[in-house]
Design a protein around this motif. Sequence first.
Motif, PDB file in Angstrom:
ATOM      1  N   GLU A   1      40.797  43.490  45.610  1.00 28.82           N
ATOM      2  CA  GLU A   1      41.487  42.542  46.483  1.00 28.82           C
ATOM      3  C   GLU A   1      40.563  41.365  46.751  1.00 28.82           C
TER       4      GLU A   1
ATOM      5  N   SER B   1      40.038  38.087  49.126  1.00 32.74           N
ATOM      6  CA  SER B   1      40.467  37.462  50.368  1.00 32.74           C
ATOM      7  C   SER B   1      39.707  36.159  50.590  1.00 32.74           C
TER       8      SER B   1
ATOM      9  N   LEU C   1      44.862  37.968  48.290  1.00 32.40           N
ATOM     10  CA  LEU C   1      45.353  38.126  49.655  1.00 32.40           C
ATOM     11  C   LEU C   1      45.257  36.816  50.430  1.00 32.40           C
TER      12      LEU C   1
ATOM     13  N   GLN D   1      49.725  36.584  47.114  1.00 29.62           N
ATOM     14  CA  GLN D   1      50.328  36.285  48.409  1.00 29.62           C
ATOM     15  C   GLN D   1      50.203  34.794  48.690  1.00 29.62           C
TER      16      GLN D   1
END
Length: 479
Positions: A339, A341, A368, A417
Motif C-alpha cells: 500500500e 500512502s 491510498l 483511490q
Amino acid sequence: MIGSFKQQKVSENQNIDNGDDKMSHLPDCILHHILSFLPTKEAVATCILSKRWKFLWTSVPSIDFDDSLLYSSRGNIWHSHEVIHFMNFVERVLLLRDASSIKKFRLSCRVCFSASHVHEWVSAAIGHNVQELDLCLFVDEPFMLPSCVFDNASLKTVKFEMNCILQLPTYISFPCLQKLQLCLVTFPKGNSMQKLFSSCPSLEELAVLDCEWMNLSRITISIPSLKSLTIDDLPFCSVDDLRGCEIKIDAGNLTFFKYSGYLSNEIHLCDLSSSAFASIHIPIIRERRWEVACRTVKLFGGLKNISSLRISSGTIKCLFLADDVLDHIPMFQNLTHLELSRGFENNFIGVLLEFLQFLPKLESLMFLEVDICNLCACYGTQYWARPDNGVGTGEGDYMPKSVPDCVLSTLKMVNFQKFQGCNPEMRLLKFLLKNALVLEKINLFCSQSLSGDLENQKKIGNQLRGLSIGSKHCTLAFM
C-alpha cells in the motif's frame, strides 16, 4: 375486549401523564452503563432526578475529570474560582465514591495549581482497583506519579501524556498490563525505562508517541507477548542531530509495526514474521541523507519476511537517496501486498518501479488517497529512457529501463483511490496494463472532483478503453 383495551390505554396514558419513570426501574448495572457514557459532571448531576438516582453516580464504572474548559483568553486564572470549583468537584466525587471498583479513570489537568492534590487524586483512584488509567498532565516542574501506579496488579491499560521527564520508582510491576501508551514524555537517564518495559510480561500493545529519547544511548524492547508496536517521532524529532538512541526491538510475536519519523533514533528491528503488517513513513529530507538512507535500509532489513507493507512515497525515496546503500536493500520474498500512502513527489514513479524490483512476489498494489497528479511531467532520466530509435510522439512514450519481475509474473490486483485521470496516472496505467501479464483486475475509484464531472468521466472512459492489455483475464473497473 374492546372495553378492556380502552381501559389499558387510559391506564398507560395516566402513567405517562403522572410522570411514570420507566428508566428508574432498570437494574443498577444497566443504569451504571448508561451513566458511564456521560461526562462525570453530568453523571453527578443526575442525583437531583429522584431518590432512585441520588447515589447511583457514586458507583459509575468510568470517571473522567478534565479541566480544559477552564482555560480561555482571560489571562491568568490559576487561583480563580473556576479552578477552586474544579478541585472541590474532584475532591467531592472521590470522597463520596463507594467501595466499588473503577473500570476507567481519566484525569486531564494542569498540575501547577496543586501537585499534591493531583498526587492524592491518582492515589485515591488507584485504591479502587482501576483497570484503565489515562493521565494527561501538563507540568511546569518535575512531577512524580504515586508509586502505587507502578506497582499494580489490576491495571490493564495505561496512558501517560506528560510534558516532562517520566520519573520512575525503583520497583515496577505491571503483571496484567496489556496496553501502554507514552505520549510527550522525556525518558529518564539510566535503566529505568528498560526496567519498565521488562516489567510488563503480558503487554500486547505499546505506543510511543512524540517522546524524547535523548537521555538514552541504547535500549532493548524485548517483550514476547507484544503484538502491536507504534513509534511516532513526528513532529518534534529533528534531523539536525542523528545522535539518538539505538532502539533494539525483539518481539517474536509482533503482528503490527508502525513507524513515523526522521530516524533520528536508530532502530534495529529483529526479523518480523511473515504474518506481520508494517506501516512506515519517513519524510523526504536532504540533510544527512546518506545517514538516513543507511538507517532506512537497516530498518527494512528487519521487515524482509513480512507479507504486507504500507509505506509513504517519501520512505521509498529515502531508500534511494544514497547510491552506495542500494546493494543492502533486502529482497522481500514473502511480500504480496503493498500500500502506498501520502502524495507522490517528483520522479516518484521511477523510484517506485525500482523498489518493485525487490518485491518479486507482489500480488496486489494499492494507491491510498495519493495525489499522483503532482508528478513532474518528466519522470527523470535516471530511471526512464526513450525508445532506442529516439522517436516518440511526446512524454507518454517514456519507458522504464526494465520491467520488475513481479509486474510480469505475479501482480494480480491494482487499486487507485481518488483517481483523477491526469496524465501521470494514465501513463502508469498504460505501463501496468501492457506489462502485467497475469493481472486480473484494476479498480479506479474516482476522486470527488471527477465524480461530479460527467463529461470528463466520459473522456477518461474512452481513453481507458483504448489502452492495450497484456493479460487475457484482466478487467478494469472505473467507479
